[in-house]
Write an enzyme that holds these catalytic residues in place. Structure first.
Site, PDB file in Angstrom:
ATOM      1  N   THR A 381      39.387  44.357  39.869  1.00  0.00           N
ATOM      2  CA  THR A 381      40.004  44.071  38.443  1.00  0.00           C
ATOM      3  C   THR A 381      40.135  45.566  37.842  1.00  0.00           C
ATOM      4  O   THR A 381      39.390  46.260  38.784  1.00  0.00           O
ATOM      5  CB  THR A 381      39.314  42.964  37.499  1.00  0.00           C
ATOM      6  OG1 THR A 381      39.274  41.849  37.801  1.00  0.00           O
ATOM      7  CG2 THR A 381      40.041  42.697  35.702  1.00  0.00           C
ATOM      8  N   ASN A 401      42.774  39.482  40.231  1.00  0.00           N
ATOM      9  CA  ASN A 401      41.157  38.556  40.874  1.00  0.00           C
ATOM     10  C   ASN A 401      40.115  40.138  42.090  1.00  0.00           C
ATOM     11  O   ASN A 401      39.523  40.672  41.623  1.00  0.00           O
ATOM     12  CB  ASN A 401      41.546  37.013  41.403  1.00  0.00           C
ATOM     13  CG  ASN A 401      39.898  36.653  40.635  1.00  0.00           C
ATOM     14  OD1 ASN A 401      39.142  37.104  40.405  1.00  0.00           O
ATOM     15  ND2 ASN A 401      39.779  35.599  41.960  1.00  0.00           N
ATOM     16  N   GLU A 420      44.327  34.276  41.619  1.00  0.00           N
ATOM     17  CA  GLU A 420      43.670  33.390  40.444  1.00  0.00           C
ATOM     18  C   GLU A 420      42.997  32.386  40.652  1.00  0.00           C
ATOM     19  O   GLU A 420      42.353  31.408  39.891  1.00  0.00           O
ATOM     20  CB  GLU A 420      44.510  34.030  38.916  1.00  0.00           C
ATOM     21  CG  GLU A 420      43.641  34.868  37.942  1.00  0.00           C
ATOM     22  CD  GLU A 420      43.371  35.681  38.230  1.00  0.00           C
ATOM     23  OE1 GLU A 420      41.929  35.994  38.192  1.00  0.00           O
ATOM     24  OE2 GLU A 420      44.529  36.755  38.980  1.00  0.00           O
ATOM     25  N   ASP A 423      40.301  30.693  40.144  1.00  0.00           N
ATOM     26  CA  ASP A 423      39.249  31.183  38.521  1.00  0.00           C
ATOM     27  C   ASP A 423      38.966  29.634  38.085  1.00  0.00           C
ATOM     28  O   ASP A 423      38.520  29.334  36.914  1.00  0.00           O
ATOM     29  CB  ASP A 423      39.483  32.475  37.545  1.00  0.00           C
ATOM     30  CG  ASP A 423      39.349  33.106  38.123  1.00  0.00           C
ATOM     31  OD1 ASP A 423      38.476  33.430  38.798  1.00  0.00           O
ATOM     32  OD2 ASP A 423      39.954  34.215  36.958  1.00  0.00           O
ATOM     33  N   GLY A 472      34.653  43.395  36.487  1.00  0.00           N
ATOM     34  CA  GLY A 472      33.417  42.643  36.742  1.00  0.00           C
ATOM     35  C   GLY A 472      32.980  41.451  37.161  1.00  0.00           C
ATOM     36  O   GLY A 472      32.255  41.407  37.101  1.00  0.00           O
ATOM     37  N   GLY A 473      34.579  40.580  37.220  1.00  0.00           N
ATOM     38  CA  GLY A 473      34.332  38.719  36.977  1.00  0.00           C
ATOM     39  C   GLY A 473      33.201  38.504  36.371  1.00  0.00           C
ATOM     40  O   GLY A 473      33.389  38.735  34.952  1.00  0.00           O
TER      41      GLY A 473
HETATM   42  N1  GLY Z   1      39.447  37.106  37.811  1.00  0.00           N
HETATM   43  C1  GLY Z   1      38.303  37.203  36.821  1.00  0.00           C
HETATM   44  C2  GLY Z   1      38.418  36.941  35.526  1.00  0.00           C
HETATM   45  O1  GLY Z   1      40.068  37.048  34.714  1.00  0.00           O
HETATM   46  O2  GLY Z   1      38.006  36.312  35.127  1.00  0.00           O
END
Ligand code: GLY
Length: 570
Positions: A381, A401, A420, A423, A472-473
């Site tokens: 990201t 992602n 994605e 997620d 950073g997810g």
């Molecule tokens: N792909 C990570 C987020 O959207 O949280």
């Protein structure tokens, strides 16, 4: 009476004068940021070429929104591990002329043919890898639509002009950096499965050396078609046909209708206040704004003394534990499911959550009502921050992602598709790549947006403004939140991006931390309280911040020392 610029008043006098007048009117100070004009413009992004593209647009008379398009498009070319035309994202805007906020949701959507069953075996268990690698992992991209929308509705320059730097770098190539290579090493096996992808990133079938020049001529042509046709130049016509043909030939389920139907959504940003600071951040389908509001509400009951040292760290961890539990239980795309947002962000709700918190003992996550337990967080990201000299701002967090997304590229497009779909919560309680668990609210459904943690954020107070965000997810929210707390304590942009990081997300029930985030005494104190602490092998995040302190009229721009980016003031 208030409608004139304060530019010619000495800054300090102007601030005091305005504060007095606004107090008299009962207005909140940050609502009137548009009355001030920054001395400089600034851009901070994860790559110096993208930062330069933004600065060039500003130098040519473009506004922050024009610059944001140029930065986002360039990042999609020179930082292909993290974002791009095959991904999505969120753009948070502040328009100085009206003092208005806009939140552009350009998040990917699930294809019409996608259901939970797509990703489950006959026993109802997730099929490993399907949401992570290859065409089934990819949602319908939103980033091109976001860029087109931004240019058309907020920019002052033609989209085609703003895309020139991206086309230039795609055509002429960029040298492979250590960071890009690190991600490629992680994904080599998957990349090697897809010839269009391997041809570009694995010359001769092998990992390239640092400095190898990556050229992306097919991507340059895709961007040219986008430049010529705008939104439809990506979502219809030749590019759409190639994307769909490639996905279907590789076993995916996209259709031309999926692409033709994609639209961005403008949403109300989520606003919360904490100790004189207004925090403007992402609403659903990002969990970022809600989780931050919950944590700030939780912390607001404690004194500064209680919030310092190991006890303050303990209380922040307890707040995160509860807010991330709520993320797992309740949050998903609010266009599809009812999420009790008002209740979750109310002071009363967090007052009740605080009732069972000990000042000296960790609460085991398993003792909270939740989803069943059982993944690695990364810093893929990308985030960029822009401030122009009229005070317009953009916080943009965009993504494909995980490293190189799904690692799948439909032939003839140069577009790396996102992953994605990971997620979504594929099965309640089963963790995704970021070790996040979820429930029915975030289950896969056709056209639905997966729950995100991306948190492009504005901080505002009588100090001024900060434009903040990071990749950073699942850890994004904690990183932005701690940067906000640091800004409130007077931190500079450089200090915000450099802050050592720690994080807790309910499950797994442990605090992950970077070396140096805690002193030995703090570690001992937190462990004595019952917290389980795990030092991470690699630092996390790649934050990009622009700050504007109104009193001295000082603009600063900083990029995370962990990354390869650049913050510059213009
Ligand atoms: N792909 C990570 C987020 O959207 O949280």
């Amino acid at each position: 009476m208030l409608n004139f610029k304060l530019r010619r008043l000495p800054a300090r006098v102007a601030v005091l004068w305005l504060a007095v007048v606004l107090a008299g009117c009962g207005l909140v100070f940050p609502d009137n940021m548009q009355r001030f004009t920054p001395a400089d413009a600034a851009v901070a992004s994860a790559d110096p070429r993208a930062t330069q593209a933004g600065l060039d647009v500003l130098a040519a008379g473009g506004n922050a929104f024009d610059a944001a398009v140029a930065v986002a498009a360039t990042l999609g070319v020179v930082e292909p591990s993290s974002s791009g035309f095959g991904g999505g994202g969120f753009f948070l805007l502040f328009r100085a002329e009206c003092g208005c906020y806009h939140f552009i949701d350009a998040r990917e959507t699930a294809p019409a043919a996608a259901t939970p069953a797509t990703y489950l075996d006959q026993a109802g268990n997730p099929v490993r890898g399907l949401t992570v690698s290859g065409p089934l992992a990819a949602g319908i991209p939103g980033e091109p639509a976001g860029m087109a929308y931004l240019a058309e509705n907020f920019g002052s320059k033609p989209l085609a002009e703003l895309l020139q730097p991206a086309i230039y770098h795609a055509e002429n190539g960029f040298p492979m950096s250590p960071r890009a290579l690190l991600g490629l090493r992680f994904r080599k096996n998957t990349v090697s499965r897809w010839p269009a992808m391997a041809e570009i990133f694995l010359p001769g079938g092998e990992l390239p050396a640092v400095g190898y020049v990556v050229k992306q001529p097919e991507l340059a042509d895709t961007i040219r078609r986008f430049a010529a046709g705008g939104h439809d130049g990506f979502y219809k016509g030749e590019t759409a046909r190639r994307l769909v043909a490639g996905v279907q030939a590789a076993g995916g389920n996209w259709t031309l209708e999926d692409l033709a139907n994609y639209q961005v959504v403008e949403r109300e940003p989520l606003v919360t206040n904490y100790r004189g600071m207004q925090v403007v951040s992402a609403p659903l389908p990002s969990s970022g704004g809600i989780v931050m509001a919950q944590v700030f509400n939780f912390l607001s009951a404690y004194s500064e003394e209680q919030l310092s040292g190991p006890q303050g760290q303990h209380l922040l961890i307890e707040a995160l534990r509860r807010a991330y539990r709520d993320r797992a239980l309740y949050m998903g795309d609010s266009d599809f499911v009812d999420v009790p947002v008002e209740r979750l962000v109310s002071r009363e709700y967090m007052d009740a959550q605080r009732a069972d918190v000990s000042l000296t003992r960790a609460t085991p996550s398993a003792s909270l009502q939740g989803v069943a337990e059982d993944g690695s967080a990364g810093d893929q990201t990308t985030h960029f921050s822009v401030l122009d000299s009229d005070g317009n701002r953009v916080a943009g967090t965009i993504t494909i992602n995980t490293w190189y997304g799904s690692a799948f590229m439909p032939p003839g497009t140069g577009v790396i598709l996102n992953n994605e779909m990971d997620d979504f919560s594929i099965k309640p309680g089963v963790p995704n790549e970021f070790e996040l668990v979820g429930a029915a609210a975030n289950a896969v459904a056709p056209g639905k947006r997966p729950l995100s943690s991306m948190s492009p954020t504005f901080l505002e107070s009588d100090r001024g403004v900060a434009v903040v965000g990071t990749p950073g997810g699942s850890r994004i929210i904690t990183m932005v939140l701690r940067a906000a707390l640091a800004w409130l304590d007077g931190a500079t942009a450089e200090q915000m991006v450099s802050l050592k990081r720690f994080h807790h997300q309910y499950l797994p029930d442990s605090v992950s931390y970077e070396s140096g985030a805690f002193t030995a005494d703090e570690i001992a104190a937190l462990e004595a309280m019952g917290h389980s602490l795990k030092e991470v092998q690699r630092p996390f995040g790649n934050m990009n911040v622009v700050t504007w302190d109104i009193g001295p009229n000082r603009v600063e721009s900083a990029s995370d020392p962990r990354g390869e980016g650049e913050g510059r003031v213009y």
